[in-house]
Design a protein around this motif. Structure first.
Motif, mmCIF file in Angstrom:
data_model
loop_
_atom_site.group_PDB
_atom_site.id
_atom_site.type_symbol
_atom_site.label_atom_id
_atom_site.label_comp_id
_atom_site.label_asym_id
_atom_site.label_seq_id
_atom_site.Cartn_x
_atom_site.Cartn_y
_atom_site.Cartn_z
ATOM 1 N N ARG A 1 0.799 -1.228 0.000
ATOM 2 C CA ARG A 1 0.000 0.000 0.000
ATOM 3 C C ARG A 1 0.831 1.278 0.000
ATOM 4 O O ARG A 1 0.301 2.359 -0.244
ATOM 5 C CB ARG A 1 -0.957 0.009 1.191
ATOM 6 C CG ARG A 1 -2.058 -1.039 1.123
ATOM 7 C CD ARG A 1 -3.107 -0.696 0.082
ATOM 8 N NE ARG A 1 -4.123 -1.726 -0.009
ATOM 9 C CZ ARG A 1 -5.217 -1.782 0.732
ATOM 10 N NH1 ARG A 1 -5.432 -0.843 1.637
ATOM 11 N NH2 ARG A 1 -6.089 -2.761 0.580
ATOM 12 N N ILE A 2 2.116 1.165 0.274
ATOM 13 C CA ILE A 2 2.926 2.397 0.271
ATOM 14 C C ILE A 2 2.901 3.062 -1.102
ATOM 15 O O ILE A 2 3.043 4.277 -1.210
ATOM 16 C CB ILE A 2 4.384 2.142 0.700
ATOM 17 C CG1 ILE A 2 5.135 1.338 -0.362
ATOM 18 C CG2 ILE A 2 4.459 1.491 2.059
ATOM 19 C CD1 ILE A 2 6.626 1.470 -0.293
ATOM 20 N N PHE A 3 2.719 2.260 -2.149
ATOM 21 C CA PHE A 3 2.740 2.814 -3.499
ATOM 22 C C PHE A 3 1.466 3.596 -3.819
ATOM 23 O O PHE A 3 1.432 4.348 -4.789
ATOM 24 C CB PHE A 3 2.962 1.690 -4.515
ATOM 25 C CG PHE A 3 4.301 1.014 -4.358
ATOM 26 C CD1 PHE A 3 5.463 1.644 -4.773
ATOM 27 C CD2 PHE A 3 4.403 -0.233 -3.757
ATOM 28 C CE1 PHE A 3 6.702 1.046 -4.609
ATOM 29 C CE2 PHE A 3 5.638 -0.841 -3.594
ATOM 30 C CZ PHE A 3 6.787 -0.204 -4.018
ATOM 31 N N ARG A 4 0.434 3.417 -2.996
ATOM 32 C CA ARG A 4 -0.784 4.213 -3.142
ATOM 33 C C ARG A 4 -0.800 5.397 -2.179
ATOM 34 O O ARG A 4 -1.322 6.457 -2.496
ATOM 35 C CB ARG A 4 -2.014 3.342 -2.876
ATOM 36 C CG ARG A 4 -2.184 2.159 -3.800
ATOM 37 C CD ARG A 4 -3.459 1.399 -3.456
ATOM 38 N NE ARG A 4 -3.504 0.102 -4.116
ATOM 39 C CZ ARG A 4 -4.460 -0.798 -3.908
ATOM 40 N NH1 ARG A 4 -5.447 -0.526 -3.064
ATOM 41 N NH2 ARG A 4 -4.444 -1.955 -4.542
ATOM 42 N N VAL A 5 -0.210 5.197 -1.021
ATOM 43 C CA VAL A 5 -0.278 6.209 0.036
ATOM 44 C C VAL A 5 0.700 7.349 -0.203
ATOM 45 O O VAL A 5 0.359 8.521 -0.016
ATOM 46 C CB VAL A 5 -0.009 5.555 1.410
ATOM 47 C CG1 VAL A 5 0.133 6.604 2.500
ATOM 48 C CG2 VAL A 5 -1.126 4.574 1.755
ATOM 49 N N PHE A 6 1.927 7.014 -0.630
ATOM 50 C CA PHE A 6 2.971 8.029 -0.760
ATOM 51 C C PHE A 6 3.129 8.465 -2.216
ATOM 52 O O PHE A 6 3.052 7.646 -3.135
ATOM 53 C CB PHE A 6 4.308 7.485 -0.244
ATOM 54 C CG PHE A 6 4.324 7.210 1.228
ATOM 55 C CD1 PHE A 6 4.582 8.226 2.131
ATOM 56 C CD2 PHE A 6 4.066 5.931 1.712
ATOM 57 C CE1 PHE A 6 4.588 7.980 3.499
ATOM 58 C CE2 PHE A 6 4.072 5.670 3.076
ATOM 59 C CZ PHE A 6 4.325 6.705 3.975
ATOM 60 N N PRO A 7 3.394 9.758 -2.462
ATOM 61 C CA PRO A 7 3.676 10.235 -3.815
ATOM 62 C C PRO A 7 4.893 9.510 -4.402
ATOM 63 O O PRO A 7 5.819 9.137 -3.671
ATOM 64 C CB PRO A 7 3.969 11.725 -3.616
ATOM 65 C CG PRO A 7 3.303 12.073 -2.320
ATOM 66 C CD PRO A 7 3.400 10.857 -1.467
ATOM 67 N N LYS A 8 4.896 9.334 -5.699
ATOM 68 C CA LYS A 8 5.942 8.559 -6.363
ATOM 69 C C LYS A 8 7.360 9.022 -6.037
ATOM 70 O O LYS A 8 8.256 8.182 -5.838
ATOM 71 C CB LYS A 8 5.712 8.563 -7.876
ATOM 72 C CG LYS A 8 6.621 7.585 -8.612
ATOM 73 C CD LYS A 8 6.239 7.440 -10.071
ATOM 74 C CE LYS A 8 7.129 6.418 -10.750
ATOM 75 N NZ LYS A 8 6.744 6.239 -12.180
ATOM 76 N N PRO A 9 7.617 10.343 -5.949
ATOM 77 C CA PRO A 9 8.995 10.765 -5.624
ATOM 78 C C PRO A 9 9.484 10.283 -4.257
ATOM 79 O O PRO A 9 10.691 10.294 -3.991
ATOM 80 C CB PRO A 9 8.911 12.296 -5.669
ATOM 81 C CG PRO A 9 7.773 12.584 -6.593
ATOM 82 C CD PRO A 9 6.779 11.495 -6.321
ATOM 83 N N LEU A 10 8.564 9.862 -3.391
ATOM 84 C CA LEU A 10 8.937 9.400 -2.053
ATOM 85 C C LEU A 10 9.103 7.885 -1.973
ATOM 86 O O LEU A 10 9.542 7.369 -0.936
ATOM 87 C CB LEU A 10 7.888 9.846 -1.030
ATOM 88 C CG LEU A 10 7.635 11.342 -0.901
ATOM 89 C CD1 LEU A 10 6.569 11.612 0.163
ATOM 90 C CD2 LEU A 10 8.929 12.088 -0.564
ATOM 91 N N HIS A 11 8.760 7.161 -3.024
ATOM 92 C CA HIS A 11 8.748 5.697 -2.950
ATOM 93 C C HIS A 11 10.104 5.112 -2.563
ATOM 94 O O HIS A 11 10.187 4.212 -1.718
ATOM 95 C CB HIS A 11 8.283 5.104 -4.286
ATOM 96 C CG HIS A 11 6.835 5.287 -4.545
ATOM 97 N ND1 HIS A 11 6.215 4.882 -5.713
ATOM 98 C CD2 HIS A 11 5.850 5.837 -3.785
ATOM 99 C CE1 HIS A 11 4.933 5.192 -5.671
ATOM 100 N NE2 HIS A 11 4.679 5.763 -4.508
ATOM 101 N N THR A 12 11.167 5.596 -3.179
ATOM 102 C CA THR A 12 12.488 5.041 -2.882
ATOM 103 C C THR A 12 12.864 5.272 -1.418
ATOM 104 O O THR A 12 13.375 4.361 -0.747
ATOM 105 C CB THR A 12 13.554 5.646 -3.810
ATOM 106 O OG1 THR A 12 13.254 5.285 -5.160
ATOM 107 C CG2 THR A 12 14.948 5.125 -3.447
#
Length: 308
Positions: free
Chosen positions: A277-288
């Motif tokens: 779910r992190i990929f839905r919760v956090f904006p893409k620039p924050l994924h890494t």
């Protein structure tokens, strides 16, 4: 040796396995739970029936397709320690669909053997009563015994599952440790070997109000793999550990009990995160950055488990 793993859904690009594995290595992971289930949608099967999928390939064609994945895994020294099989693995009354899924499972085990992956999670089956669930699930796994015996070094892993009711979660298939151990021991005895293991889903233990430390201790050596994620105790949220606090400011999920339980049984496997779910919760620039935080939690736990 304890390793830190994460599921492949969310970051793996099937068109570029090399870059995908370079990325996950850089994030601090050295193991992967490969979501082969994403290649066959259970919800689509239930609504539309059998549809064309990657599993229409011959086994030889399928292994050829996954060769770049295997090469990337070896190149970056990132183990594929487990796989998610398609789920649900059975739909009541849909015989054609069930035959297709059974065929797909056979090919999943072949892929697992090819990838040097030792565990494939095959979910237990839902029923209208606990007695029906037990009978249907046991018979389903029994039917898989001749299939799994064809493949070396691969176990079918059962998993603790919750059931949904309006506005709440309740105890589901193998959600208590007694049933889990009883089912596992029965199947392995009947099969004449260690063909079945157990995948303990920590988020699911939290949803069903189980004591995670005691569950782990009762499983003991039966514990094969882990699915690690956090939730608020009422929804299956698949978030980062330590995310949710109760009204008393303690963690909703007993993470210290989790570590203590693993330490007591001498767990030496993969701390595998199922934090999709992190990929839905956090904006893409924050994924890494979030992925590196997850692996940091894993490395912190590894240090706790290995220190004297």
């Amino acid at each position: 040796m304890i390793k830190i793993g994460v599921q492949s859904a969310g970051w793996y690009n099937s068109e570029d396995p090399d870059s995908s594995f370079a990325y996950i290595k850089d994030c601090g992971f050295d193991a992967v739970d490969f979501n082969i289930d994403t290649f066959l949608s259970g919800s689509k099967l239930s609504k539309e029936g059998v549809f064309p999928s990657i599993f229409d390939k011959t086994t030889e064609e399928l292994l050829d397709y996954f060769t770049p994945l295997k090469n990337a895994s070896k190149k970056y020294d990132v183990e594929i320690n487990q796989m998610h099989a398609p789920f649900p693995p059975y739909f009541k009354g849909l015989d054609e669909v069930n035959d297709y899924i059974f065929m797909a499972l056979d090919k999943c085990f072949a892929v697992a053997e090819f990838l040097d992956c030792s565990a494939v999670v095959v979910h237990p089956i839902a029923g209208e009563t606990s007695e029906e669930e037990w009978e249907i699930t046991a018979n389903f796994y029994r039917n898989l015994v001749p299939v799994i015996k064809k493949y070396k070094g691969v176990k079918i892993c059962l998993e603790n599952i919750f059931n949904r009711r309006p506005g709440r979660m309740i105890e589901g298939r193998l959600s208590n440790s007694y049933d889990a151990c009883r089912m596992l021991d029965m199947l392995n005895e009947e099969a004449g070997g260690e063909y079945f293991g157990f995948c303990l889903d920590i988020g699911h233990t939290n949803l069903t109000g189980r004591n995670v430390k005691e569950y782990i201790k009762q499983l003991g050596s039966r514990l094969t793999i882990l699915h690690i994620h956090d939730n608020n105790g009422s929804e299956d949220l698949h978030m980062i550990p330590y995310t949710y606090l109760s009204t008393t400011s303690s963690h909703v999920c007993d993470w210290q009990g989790f570590i203590d339980g693993l330490k007591e049984i001498g767990f030496d496997g993969v701390l595998s995160f199922e934090t999709i779910r992190i990929f839905r919760v956090f904006p893409k620039p924050l994924h890494t950055g979030v992925m590196k935080l997850i692996s940091a939690i894993g490395h912190y736990w590894k240090d706790e488990l290995t220190k004297e």
